[in-house]
Write a protein that holds these residues in place. Sequence first.
Motif, PDB file in Angstrom:
ATOM      1  N   HIS A  20      -3.772  -5.078   3.973  1.00 31.09           N
ATOM      2  CA  HIS A  20      -3.760  -3.966   4.921  1.00 31.09           C
ATOM      3  C   HIS A  20      -2.554  -4.057   5.835  1.00 31.09           C
ATOM      4  O   HIS A  20      -1.837  -3.078   6.064  1.00 31.09           O
ATOM      5  N   THR A  44       2.149  -3.939   1.248  1.00 29.83           N
ATOM      6  CA  THR A  44       1.476  -3.426   2.439  1.00 29.83           C
ATOM      7  C   THR A  44       0.721  -2.134   2.156  1.00 29.83           C
ATOM      8  O   THR A  44       1.301  -1.169   1.646  1.00 29.83           O
ATOM      9  N   GLU A  45      -0.547  -2.119   2.518  1.00 30.46           N
ATOM     10  CA  GLU A  45      -1.349  -0.903   2.341  1.00 30.46           C
ATOM     11  C   GLU A  45      -1.171   0.073   3.506  1.00 30.46           C
ATOM     12  O   GLU A  45      -1.117   1.282   3.299  1.00 30.46           O
ATOM     13  N   GLN A  46      -1.092  -0.441   4.738  1.00 25.92           N
ATOM     14  CA  GLN A  46      -1.062   0.461   5.888  1.00 25.92           C
ATOM     15  C   GLN A  46      -0.008   0.115   6.945  1.00 25.92           C
ATOM     16  O   GLN A  46       0.681   0.992   7.436  1.00 25.92           O
ATOM     17  N   LYS A  64       2.434   3.234   6.938  1.00 23.70           N
ATOM     18  CA  LYS A  64       2.647   3.981   5.701  1.00 23.70           C
ATOM     19  C   LYS A  64       2.601   5.473   5.984  1.00 23.70           C
ATOM     20  O   LYS A  64       1.658   5.953   6.615  1.00 23.70           O
ATOM     21  N   SER A 108      -1.915  -7.525  -2.219  1.00 21.56           N
ATOM     22  CA  SER A 108      -2.015  -6.288  -1.456  1.00 21.56           C
ATOM     23  C   SER A 108      -2.789  -6.569  -0.176  1.00 21.56           C
ATOM     24  O   SER A 108      -3.880  -7.143  -0.223  1.00 21.56           O
TER      25      SER A 108
END
Length: 237
Positions: A136, A163-165, A236, A134
Amino acid sequence: MAPEQLLNDKQAEKKEVKGYFETTGFDRWNRIYSDSNDVNKVQRNIRIGHQKTVDEVLAWIEASGQFHNVSFCDAGCGVGSLSIPLASMGAGFIHASDISEAMAEEAERRARDAGLDMSKLNFAASDLESLSGSFHTVCCLDVFIHYPQEAAEEMVRHLCSLTEQRLIVSFAPYTPLLAALKGIGQLFPGPSKTTRAYTLKEKGIVAAAEASGFKPVRRSLNKAPFYFSRLIEFHKA
């Protein structure tokens, strides 16, 4: 085509690409992504075009202010064209991988020679499908040229899952003109055609990201003779 045949074709193509970038391809692209004068006109223009894409990604990231204490994945890192300047800029942590072990090792060598803090950099040999974790921000630049449309869209969905963001990708966009040039061998001339090169329909790439909960926030098109790259940043939703 039957699913089993599609899988076999995909595995065969991956093996071909991996083999190419660990032999003649490594030597060729290591020279292209360097300061070497031992390149022809086509290779020099590819170098210029790719650098324009990398520079624009770095500018987007720097302008966002989201890079200190932020994790990055450089998927398909090559010889570190993005990872190394990103680390120099002060990125929190970077996981960089390439299907070619030779490429990943060269990227690590260049990073060490640049005197970077290797505790914030991790280089590994891996194809896109095997990436996990995971981050950013995930970046995948000029890698989808080795994937046909359906496989590229599948990879976009996979990268979104990591992808977190923020997801940033680039690819050779499909247009009637580029299709015609590719058909007559002028887009990827001479030895550059050692592996298959695919142009992709932007609509499908965007739809794959949107289906995974990401929306495009900016786009650009970088080009030089023999180089065309659509760059898209997704956030996101």
